[in-house]
Design a protein around this motif. Structure first.
Motif, PDB file in Angstrom:
ATOM      1  N   PRO A 170       0.113  27.224  -6.775  1.00  0.00           N
ATOM      2  CA  PRO A 170      -0.858  28.255  -7.127  1.00  0.00           C
ATOM      3  C   PRO A 170      -0.438  29.081  -8.348  1.00  0.00           C
ATOM      4  N   ARG A 171       0.844  29.384  -8.445  1.00  0.00           N
ATOM      5  CA  ARG A 171       1.331  30.202  -9.554  1.00  0.00           C
ATOM      6  C   ARG A 171       1.203  29.478 -10.897  1.00  0.00           C
ATOM      7  N   LEU A 172       1.417  28.156 -10.887  1.00  0.00           N
ATOM      8  CA  LEU A 172       1.400  27.372 -12.121  1.00  0.00           C
ATOM      9  C   LEU A 172       0.041  26.737 -12.422  1.00  0.00           C
ATOM     10  N   GLY A 173      -0.885  26.806 -11.475  1.00  0.00           N
ATOM     11  CA  GLY A 173      -2.163  26.104 -11.644  1.00  0.00           C
ATOM     12  C   GLY A 173      -1.951  24.603 -11.670  1.00  0.00           C
ATOM     13  N   ALA A 174      -1.112  24.109 -10.767  1.00  0.00           N
ATOM     14  CA  ALA A 174      -0.641  22.727 -10.822  1.00  0.00           C
ATOM     15  C   ALA A 174      -1.394  21.781  -9.894  1.00  0.00           C
ATOM     16  N   LEU A 175      -1.448  20.536 -10.319  1.00  0.00           N
ATOM     17  CA  LEU A 175      -1.874  19.415  -9.497  1.00  0.00           C
ATOM     18  C   LEU A 175      -0.670  19.007  -8.659  1.00  0.00           C
ATOM     19  N   LEU A 176      -0.894  18.673  -7.404  1.00  0.00           N
ATOM     20  CA  LEU A 176       0.188  18.230  -6.522  1.00  0.00           C
ATOM     21  C   LEU A 176       0.032  16.750  -6.205  1.00  0.00           C
ATOM     22  N   ILE A 177       1.104  15.997  -6.375  1.00  0.00           N
ATOM     23  CA  ILE A 177       1.142  14.594  -5.954  1.00  0.00           C
ATOM     24  C   ILE A 177       2.450  14.397  -5.201  1.00  0.00           C
TER      25      ILE A 177
ATOM     26  N   GLN B  76      -6.618   8.095 -14.609  1.00  0.00           N
ATOM     27  CA  GLN B  76      -7.854   8.318 -13.841  1.00  0.00           C
ATOM     28  C   GLN B  76      -8.364   9.742 -13.993  1.00  0.00           C
ATOM     29  N   LEU B  77      -7.448  10.693 -14.131  1.00  0.00           N
ATOM     30  CA  LEU B  77      -7.815  12.105 -14.209  1.00  0.00           C
ATOM     31  C   LEU B  77      -7.947  12.608 -15.646  1.00  0.00           C
ATOM     32  N   ASN B  78      -7.816  11.709 -16.620  1.00  0.00           N
ATOM     33  CA  ASN B  78      -7.830  12.103 -18.026  1.00  0.00           C
ATOM     34  C   ASN B  78      -6.766  13.185 -18.274  1.00  0.00           C
ATOM     35  N   ALA B  79      -5.580  12.933 -17.753  1.00  0.00           N
ATOM     36  CA  ALA B  79      -4.493  13.906 -17.801  1.00  0.00           C
ATOM     37  C   ALA B  79      -3.244  13.333 -18.471  1.00  0.00           C
ATOM     38  N   SER B  80      -3.434  12.421 -19.410  1.00  0.00           N
ATOM     39  CA  SER B  80      -2.276  11.756 -20.006  1.00  0.00           C
ATOM     40  C   SER B  80      -1.351  12.709 -20.759  1.00  0.00           C
ATOM     41  N   THR B  81      -1.872  13.859 -21.210  1.00  0.00           N
ATOM     42  CA  THR B  81      -1.023  14.811 -21.936  1.00  0.00           C
ATOM     43  C   THR B  81      -0.388  15.859 -21.025  1.00  0.00           C
ATOM     44  N   CYS B  82      -0.688  15.804 -19.736  1.00  0.00           N
ATOM     45  CA  CYS B  82      -0.157  16.816 -18.813  1.00  0.00           C
ATOM     46  C   CYS B  82       1.317  16.569 -18.501  1.00  0.00           C
TER      47      CYS B  82
ATOM     48  N   LEU C  55       2.646   4.731 -10.588  1.00  0.00           N
ATOM     49  CA  LEU C  55       1.671   5.589  -9.904  1.00  0.00           C
ATOM     50  C   LEU C  55       1.242   6.741 -10.812  1.00  0.00           C
ATOM     51  N   LEU C  56       2.200   7.421 -11.421  1.00  0.00           N
ATOM     52  CA  LEU C  56       1.872   8.563 -12.280  1.00  0.00           C
ATOM     53  C   LEU C  56       1.039   8.161 -13.493  1.00  0.00           C
ATOM     54  N   VAL C  57       1.387   7.079 -14.134  1.00  0.00           N
ATOM     55  CA  VAL C  57       0.616   6.633 -15.301  1.00  0.00           C
ATOM     56  C   VAL C  57      -0.833   6.362 -14.900  1.00  0.00           C
ATOM     57  N   ASP C  58      -1.030   5.671 -13.788  1.00  0.00           N
ATOM     58  CA  ASP C  58      -2.393   5.339 -13.370  1.00  0.00           C
ATOM     59  C   ASP C  58      -3.185   6.556 -12.908  1.00  0.00           C
TER      60      ASP C  58
ATOM     61  N   ARG D 135       0.837  -1.194   0.000  1.00  0.00           N
ATOM     62  CA  ARG D 135       0.000   0.000   0.000  1.00  0.00           C
ATOM     63  C   ARG D 135       0.881   1.257   0.000  1.00  0.00           C
ATOM     64  N   GLN D 136       1.113   1.798  -1.182  1.00  0.00           N
ATOM     65  CA  GLN D 136       1.908   3.024  -1.292  1.00  0.00           C
ATOM     66  C   GLN D 136       1.012   4.227  -0.991  1.00  0.00           C
ATOM     67  N   ARG D 137       1.428   5.018  -0.042  1.00  0.00           N
ATOM     68  CA  ARG D 137       0.656   6.215   0.292  1.00  0.00           C
ATOM     69  C   ARG D 137       1.110   7.382  -0.585  1.00  0.00           C
ATOM     70  N   TYR D 138       0.161   8.236  -0.916  1.00  0.00           N
ATOM     71  CA  TYR D 138       0.505   9.469  -1.618  1.00  0.00           C
ATOM     72  C   TYR D 138      -0.486  10.551  -1.223  1.00  0.00           C
ATOM     73  N   LEU D 139      -0.013  11.778  -1.242  1.00  0.00           N
ATOM     74  CA  LEU D 139      -0.845  12.942  -0.958  1.00  0.00           C
ATOM     75  C   LEU D 139      -1.168  13.600  -2.285  1.00  0.00           C
ATOM     76  N   PHE D 140      -2.334  14.220  -2.331  1.00  0.00           N
ATOM     77  CA  PHE D 140      -2.869  14.682  -3.602  1.00  0.00           C
ATOM     78  C   PHE D 140      -3.675  15.950  -3.350  1.00  0.00           C
ATOM     79  N   SER D 141      -3.462  16.960  -4.176  1.00  0.00           N
ATOM     80  CA  SER D 141      -4.290  18.163  -4.096  1.00  0.00           C
ATOM     81  C   SER D 141      -4.502  18.733  -5.489  1.00  0.00           C
ATOM     82  N   GLU D 142      -5.767  18.929  -5.828  1.00  0.00           N
ATOM     83  CA  GLU D 142      -6.090  19.582  -7.088  1.00  0.00           C
ATOM     84  C   GLU D 142      -6.685  20.965  -6.845  1.00  0.00           C
ATOM     85  N   SER D 143      -6.415  21.525  -5.668  1.00  0.00           N
ATOM     86  CA  SER D 143      -6.941  22.847  -5.299  1.00  0.00           C
ATOM     87  C   SER D 143      -6.590  23.932  -6.308  1.00  0.00           C
TER      88      SER D 143
END
Length: 142
Positions: free
Chosen positions: A70-77, A122-128, A115-118, A21-29
């Motif tokens: 916040p400056r980049l409008g980025a997803l955090l993982i 899930q987020l439909n973000a394959s081109t990000c 982890l990143l590929v999956d 069970r790999q833990r990860y933190l995630f924020s799309e704020s």
């Protein structure tokens, strides 16, 4: 969050398939679409975990979480590295010499890639684009 990660990505030790069970933190704020290009809502800032539980690194990296994202409008993982934190990839047998079979740079990098590929799928973000950041041992993996 928890991602069911393979213990051995390469069959290096003739092991039976197992997971941990790999833990990860995630924020799309801040992942709000302002940096949208090529059907991508914005970049992904990926913190390559290092020698300890991931929560401490989240709290200690305000430049990434409070300035860059916040400056980049980025997803955090933020991904926790195997063998550090409460869950790990140690083999269940406990035989002498097996404790650290799965602790290698190659296995850790494969954890992050999987982890990143999956998550991107899930987020439909394959081109990000993904920008890897980290400190200490995790920083050498970026």
């Amino acid at each position: 969050r928890v991602y069911m990660q393979r213990s051995d990505h390469f069959g290096s030790f003739g092991s039976q398939p197992s997971t941990w069970r790999q833990r990860y933190l995630f924020s799309e704020s801040f992942w709000d679409g302002r940096a949208k290009s090529n059907e991508c809502r914005g970049p992904i800032l990926f913190y390559t975990g290092n020698e300890g539980p991931i929560e401490g690194f989240w709290r200690g990296s305000g430049f990434i979480t409070a300035t860059l994202a916040p400056r980049l409008g980025a997803l955090l993982i933020y991904a926790e590295q195997r063998y550090y934190g409460p869950a790990d990839a140690r083999p269940p047998s406990g035989r002498a010499g097996e404790r650290y079979f799965y602790l290698s740079t190659e296995q850790v990098l494969a954890d992050y890639a999987t982890l990143l590929v999956d998550v991107k799928a899930q987020l439909n973000a394959s081109t990000c684009p993904v920008v890897a950041v980290g400190g200490s041992y995790g920083g050498t993996l970026t």
